[in-house]
Design a protein around this motif. Structure first.
Motif, PDB file in Angstrom:
ATOM      1  N   ASP A  18      -3.769  -4.572  -2.999  1.00 52.80           N
ATOM      2  CA  ASP A  18      -4.096  -6.107  -2.990  1.00 52.80           C
ATOM      3  C   ASP A  18      -3.246  -6.781  -4.383  1.00 52.80           C
ATOM      4  OD1 ASP A  18      -5.961  -8.217  -2.557  1.00 52.80           O
ATOM      5  OD2 ASP A  18      -6.606  -7.677  -4.810  1.00 52.80           O
ATOM      6  N   ASP A  19      -3.406  -6.176  -5.546  1.00 52.99           N
ATOM      7  CA  ASP A  19      -2.584  -7.126  -6.448  1.00 52.99           C
ATOM      8  C   ASP A  19      -1.180  -7.123  -5.981  1.00 52.99           C
ATOM      9  OD1 ASP A  19      -4.240  -7.443  -8.602  1.00 52.99           O
ATOM     10  OD2 ASP A  19      -3.461  -5.926  -9.941  1.00 52.99           O
ATOM     11  N   ALA A  20      -0.607  -6.178  -5.552  1.00 46.93           N
ATOM     12  CA  ALA A  20       0.682  -6.171  -5.465  1.00 46.93           C
ATOM     13  C   ALA A  20       0.972  -7.275  -3.927  1.00 46.93           C
ATOM     14  CB  ALA A  20       1.590  -4.721  -4.977  1.00 46.93           C
ATOM     15  N   ALA A  21       0.308  -7.344  -3.151  1.00 47.29           N
ATOM     16  CA  ALA A  21       0.315  -8.184  -2.256  1.00 47.29           C
ATOM     17  C   ALA A  21       0.146  -9.647  -2.471  1.00 47.29           C
ATOM     18  CB  ALA A  21      -0.548  -7.896  -1.190  1.00 47.29           C
ATOM     19  N   GLN A  22      -0.769  -9.934  -3.428  1.00 46.10           N
ATOM     20  CA  GLN A  22      -0.945 -11.298  -4.055  1.00 46.10           C
ATOM     21  C   GLN A  22       0.241 -11.686  -4.684  1.00 46.10           C
ATOM     22  OE1 GLN A  22      -3.677 -13.587  -4.192  1.00 46.10           O
ATOM     23  NE2 GLN A  22      -4.361 -12.487  -2.124  1.00 46.10           N
ATOM     24  N   GLU A  23       0.559 -10.621  -5.747  1.00 45.49           N
ATOM     25  CA  GLU A  23       1.925 -11.046  -6.665  1.00 45.49           C
ATOM     26  C   GLU A  23       3.112 -11.233  -5.850  1.00 45.49           C
ATOM     27  OE1 GLU A  23       1.736 -11.357  -9.847  1.00 45.49           O
ATOM     28  OE2 GLU A  23       3.739 -11.503 -10.380  1.00 45.49           O
ATOM     29  N   THR A  24       3.094 -10.393  -4.681  1.00 45.77           N
ATOM     30  CA  THR A  24       4.408 -10.641  -3.851  1.00 45.77           C
ATOM     31  C   THR A  24       4.636 -12.142  -3.368  1.00 45.77           C
ATOM     32  OG1 THR A  24       4.434  -8.448  -2.879  1.00 45.77           O
ATOM     33  CG2 THR A  24       5.425  -9.976  -1.704  1.00 45.77           C
ATOM     34  N   PHE A  25       3.457 -12.573  -3.034  1.00 44.87           N
ATOM     35  CA  PHE A  25       3.705 -14.005  -2.306  1.00 44.87           C
ATOM     36  C   PHE A  25       3.944 -15.108  -3.490  1.00 44.87           C
ATOM     37  CE2 PHE A  25       1.739 -12.006   1.387  1.00 44.87           C
ATOM     38  CZ  PHE A  25       2.885 -12.474   2.364  1.00 44.87           C
ATOM     39  N   VAL A  26       3.208 -14.666  -4.545  1.00 45.66           N
ATOM     40  CA  VAL A  26       3.490 -15.265  -5.851  1.00 45.66           C
ATOM     41  C   VAL A  26       4.946 -15.597  -6.156  1.00 45.66           C
ATOM     42  CG1 VAL A  26       3.057 -16.055  -8.409  1.00 45.66           C
ATOM     43  CG2 VAL A  26       0.980 -15.521  -6.597  1.00 45.66           C
ATOM     44  N   ARG A  27       5.487 -14.459  -6.101  1.00 43.79           N
ATOM     45  CA  ARG A  27       6.918 -14.237  -6.598  1.00 43.79           C
ATOM     46  C   ARG A  27       7.776 -14.738  -5.706  1.00 43.79           C
ATOM     47  NH1 ARG A  27       8.224  -8.560  -9.163  1.00 43.79           N
ATOM     48  NH2 ARG A  27       6.289  -8.223 -10.583  1.00 43.79           N
ATOM     49  N   VAL A  28       7.250 -14.574  -4.343  1.00 37.72           N
ATOM     50  CA  VAL A  28       8.166 -15.321  -3.153  1.00 37.72           C
ATOM     51  C   VAL A  28       8.149 -16.903  -3.214  1.00 37.72           C
ATOM     52  CG1 VAL A  28       8.198 -15.848  -0.774  1.00 37.72           C
ATOM     53  CG2 VAL A  28       7.968 -13.686  -1.636  1.00 37.72           C
TER      54      VAL A  28
ATOM     55  N   ALA B 158       8.205  -7.097  -1.802  1.00 39.08           N
ATOM     56  CA  ALA B 158       6.790  -6.579  -1.706  1.00 39.08           C
ATOM     57  C   ALA B 158       6.951  -5.298  -2.265  1.00 39.08           C
ATOM     58  CB  ALA B 158       6.582  -6.479  -0.334  1.00 39.08           C
ATOM     59  N   TRP B 159       8.109  -4.530  -1.946  1.00 39.01           N
ATOM     60  CA  TRP B 159       8.218  -3.012  -2.257  1.00 39.01           C
ATOM     61  C   TRP B 159       8.255  -3.138  -3.770  1.00 39.01           C
ATOM     62  CZ3 TRP B 159       7.367   1.544  -1.180  1.00 39.01           C
ATOM     63  CH2 TRP B 159       8.112   2.649  -1.633  1.00 39.01           C
ATOM     64  N   ASN B 160       9.154  -4.080  -4.438  1.00 38.73           N
ATOM     65  CA  ASN B 160       9.226  -3.939  -5.923  1.00 38.73           C
ATOM     66  C   ASN B 160       7.817  -4.186  -6.682  1.00 38.73           C
ATOM     67  OD1 ASN B 160      11.733  -3.187  -6.229  1.00 38.73           O
ATOM     68  ND2 ASN B 160      12.342  -5.497  -6.188  1.00 38.73           N
ATOM     69  N   CYS B 161       7.197  -5.200  -5.935  1.00 38.69           N
ATOM     70  CA  CYS B 161       5.576  -5.435  -6.570  1.00 38.69           C
ATOM     71  C   CYS B 161       4.599  -4.243  -6.374  1.00 38.69           C
ATOM     72  CB  CYS B 161       5.250  -6.805  -5.872  1.00 38.69           C
ATOM     73  SG  CYS B 161       5.689  -8.375  -6.286  1.00 38.69           S
ATOM     74  N   GLY B 162       4.905  -3.708  -5.255  1.00 38.39           N
ATOM     75  CA  GLY B 162       4.239  -2.434  -4.980  1.00 38.39           C
ATOM     76  C   GLY B 162       4.274  -1.324  -6.168  1.00 38.39           C
ATOM     77  N   LEU B 163       5.776  -1.132  -6.545  1.00 35.78           N
ATOM     78  CA  LEU B 163       6.020  -0.128  -7.255  1.00 35.78           C
ATOM     79  C   LEU B 163       5.586  -0.500  -8.830  1.00 35.78           C
ATOM     80  CD1 LEU B 163       9.714   0.998  -6.231  1.00 35.78           C
ATOM     81  CD2 LEU B 163       7.402   2.193  -6.028  1.00 35.78           C
TER      82      LEU B 163
ATOM     83  N   TRP C  69       0.818  -1.131  -0.025  1.00 42.63           N
ATOM     84  CA  TRP C  69       0.002   0.007   0.197  1.00 42.63           C
ATOM     85  C   TRP C  69       0.846   1.227  -0.063  1.00 42.63           C
ATOM     86  CZ3 TRP C  69      -0.986   4.472   2.809  1.00 42.63           C
ATOM     87  CH2 TRP C  69      -1.961   5.190   2.593  1.00 42.63           C
ATOM     88  N   SER C  70       1.834   1.060   0.707  1.00 45.15           N
ATOM     89  CA  SER C  70       2.812   2.423   0.903  1.00 45.15           C
ATOM     90  C   SER C  70       3.609   2.542  -0.476  1.00 45.15           C
ATOM     91  CB  SER C  70       3.804   2.238   2.082  1.00 45.15           C
ATOM     92  OG  SER C  70       4.812   1.181   1.709  1.00 45.15           O
ATOM     93  N   ALA C  71       3.704   1.496  -1.326  1.00 41.46           N
ATOM     94  CA  ALA C  71       4.390   1.603  -2.450  1.00 41.46           C
ATOM     95  C   ALA C  71       3.071   2.269  -3.398  1.00 41.46           C
ATOM     96  CB  ALA C  71       4.828   0.482  -3.169  1.00 41.46           C
ATOM     97  N   ALA C  72       2.070   1.539  -3.600  1.00 43.22           N
ATOM     98  CA  ALA C  72       1.141   1.692  -4.417  1.00 43.22           C
ATOM     99  C   ALA C  72      -0.063   2.795  -4.135  1.00 43.22           C
ATOM    100  CB  ALA C  72       0.480   0.624  -4.761  1.00 43.22           C
ATOM    101  N   GLY C  73      -0.084   3.289  -2.831  1.00 47.61           N
ATOM    102  CA  GLY C  73      -0.851   4.412  -2.488  1.00 47.61           C
ATOM    103  C   GLY C  73      -2.407   4.270  -2.678  1.00 47.61           C
ATOM    104  N   ASN C  74      -3.021   2.934  -2.889  1.00 50.24           N
ATOM    105  CA  ASN C  74      -4.236   2.712  -3.101  1.00 50.24           C
ATOM    106  C   ASN C  74      -4.443   1.394  -2.695  1.00 50.24           C
ATOM    107  OD1 ASN C  74      -5.017   1.193  -5.589  1.00 50.24           O
ATOM    108  ND2 ASN C  74      -3.557   2.993  -6.088  1.00 50.24           N
TER     109      ASN C  74
END
Lengths: 186, 386
Positions: free
Chosen positions: A51-61, A82-87, A41-46
């Motif tokens: 949500d997208d980024a958090a899901q993607e983070t765990f898939v990438r992990v 997570a930060w990279n996904c958020g960005l 959220w802090s990377a994406a701002g909304n």
């Protein structure tokens, strides 16, 4: 999640997950999902992008577990992803737009005691969320990692890949802007 | 210690990051300075109020299942949104490389045996035969049957031999990023007959076609509601989906790819196939770029003219060439920017993911992100220090 897995360290869980233990992986998800979401959220701002980024983070992990070295701490590694996904997700054209929609209202129980105080606290929190969402992502990141996650400057520096001195200056700048946005402080 | 010095240290003091000696000095000042004390109280109040909106228990109830579902799909086979396919890409690559290699061979043969056929030779000098640019080093695939026009000049087998010996070509297949990007849209890769017959017109069209209406329509069509989002929108709370409505249509990467090959009026393939359908009469390329311009330069020129779709086609041709690592890194970031500008965010994401993978801590990528941060939506933002 079994109680055994609950007590395992992150690094051990990651090693188990890398070996194909889905339960261990889910234990990691459960343990870190909120921190990951907040960082996204802090990377994406909304919320939608978070949500997208958090899901993607765990898939990438999950995808990257085979290359993860359990001798290294799991937290910073996870935060980096997570930060990279958020960005990456925020590149969906909503950069910097504070989108604090109805659904964004925190549902968590507010610890404030009386209804009036609770209302005032909620109001301030809402304004704070708006102000945070309006910050540039780099400033928002240090602010969230510090004020919400309670990380030290060194830990933030590691997560953000910047020197500790830069953490300090960004934090200072973030707080100054937040204070201004919130009405100049007391 | 005065107020100014104290306030410079106040954040670190508040965060418990000051060494003991300095901490004691700040404390000493604070005891006698209500103004600095009030600032410190502000910091505490702000931290207390700082919070990320929690999406609520219903969201968290579904979170794990959604992750595990995606992970399961990933583990069981290629996922719906696989940014980095793990296998089979070489075969997919060859689908484009074989005809591309044949096209390159034809150019060589025609130049060598057939004299300087104006259209072909000019294009070859300018490096604007995408097929040639895609020619892999050391790869000598069996040349497919040459088109009639070329057969008159040279037999297919001699073309193959010559290609294997003489082709200086840059490499796509060995460079994962270039391969991945090239794989996403087939547009810059022409088949042999297209390369032999229309490269000049193709380039002229790139430079001079006036695309806005067609492109807009294509964009609208691509972004039309109702296209199923391929990303994690499944299971997302409705308000988040509503929030995302602006980008929903653009997430369907698969659909994008199909559209690129079939329906997009502006794709290079389509333009080459049906030159008369959308293109106005070709005008000299000199009006858009110097005659000797590389696809890379052409892409920049076209982008400056807001002809983003054409710029993308040129940029893909550029990336298919033999670039050094820094140029490729910048080129990929530029491609992502072009995709962003067309609101093809999923494809841009995929390109960004490639950059991240190939160039960890990519400076051009950082710069692009900062540019978006500070320019796009926050004109007053203080530049972020690095």
């Amino acid at each position: 999640m079994s109680a055994d897995l609950d007590e395992e360290k992150d690094e051990r869980l990651a090693a188990l997950a890398a070996g194909g233990d889905r339960g261990a992986f889910e234990a990691l998800v459960t343990r870190h999902r909120q921190a990951v979401y907040r960082l996204c959220w802090s990377a994406a701002g909304n919320s939608a992008d978070a949500d997208d980024a958090a899901q993607e983070t765990f898939v990438r992990v999950y995808r990257s577990l085979p290359s993860y070295d359990p001798a290294r701490p799991f937290g910073p590694w996870l935060r980096k992803i997570a930060w990279n996904c958020g960005l990456t997700v925020r590149r969906g054209g909503n950069a910097g737009v504070p989108r604090v929609a109805e659904g964004d209202a925190p549902e968590a129980v507010d610890p404030a005691p009386g209804p009036e105080e609770a209302a005032a606290g909620n109001e301030e929190r809402r304004r704070m969320e708006d102000a945070l969402a309006a910050l540039p992502a780099e400033l928002r990141m240090v602010m969230v990692l510090r004020a919400v996650e309670g990380l030290s400057y060194a830990e933030i520096a590691q997560a953000a890949g910047i020197p500790a001195g830069t953490v300090m200056s960004r934090l200072s700048r973030a707080r100054t802007r937040l204070l201004t946005a919130l009405g100049g402080g007391s | 210690m005065d107020c100014r010095e104290t306030q410079a240290l106040l954040n670190a003091f508040h965060d418990g990051e000051l060494p003991a000696a300095e901490r004691a000095r700040v404390e000493g000042h604070l005891r006698g300075c209500p103004e600095c004390g009030a600032l410190l109280a502000d910091l505490a109040r702000m931290d207390q109020a700082a919070g990320v909106p929690d999406p609520g228990p219903a969201y968290w109830d579904r979170f794990n299942a959604r992750v595990m579902d995606r992970v399961g799909r990933e583990a069981d086979g290629p996922g719906v949104r696989v940014l980095r396919p793990k296998g089979g890409w070489m075969r997919e690559q060859l689908r484009y490389l074989v005809p591309a290699a044949a096209a390159a061979a034809l150019v060589v043969v025609i130049v060598h045996y057939g004299g300087m056929t104006p259209g072909v030779s000019t294009t070859a000098r300018d490096g604007l035969v995408p097929g040639q640019a895609e020619m892999p080093r050391g790869l000598s695939p069996r040349p497919p049957a040459a088109p009639p026009a070329a057969s008159e000049r040279a037999a297919p087998d001699s073309a193959g031999e010559r290609m294997a010996k003489a082709e200086p070509a840059p490499l796509v297949a060995k460079k994962p990023g270039g391969a991945a990007v090239a794989r996403r849209l087939p547009s810059p890769v022409l088949t042999e007959e297209r390369a032999a017959a229309v490269p000049r017109e193709e380039r002229d069209r790139l430079a001079d076609r006036s695309p806005p209406e067609g492109n807009k329509e294509a964009s609208r069509e691509r972004a039309a509601p109702g296209s199923p989002p391929v990303t994690a929108a499944d299971g997302m709370p409705p308000e988040m989906q509503a929030e995302r409505k602006g980008t929903a249509g653009a997430t369907a990467m698969k659909r994008e790819q199909q559209a690129a090959g079939t329906a997009k009026p502006a794709s290079g393939t389509r333009m080459a196939k049906e030159p008369s359908a959308e293109a106005p009469p070709a005008v000299s390329l000199a009006s858009a770029a110097p005659r000797s311009a590389s696809p890379c330069d052409l892409a920049r020129t076209l982008a400056e003219r807001e002809r983003i779709r054409d710029a993308e086609t040129a940029q893909r041709a550029c990336l298919a060439g033999d670039l050094d690592a820094p140029s490729r890194e910048k080129g990929l970031v530029f491609l992502a920017e072009l995709l962003d500008r067309q609101e093809r965010f999923s494809e841009a994401d995929a390109v960004i993911a490639e950059v991240e993978k190939q160039y960890p801590q990519s400076r051009p990528l950082d710069l692009y992100r900062q540019q978006r941060l500070t320019v796009q939506k926050e004109p007053k933002a203080v530049p972020v220090t690095r």
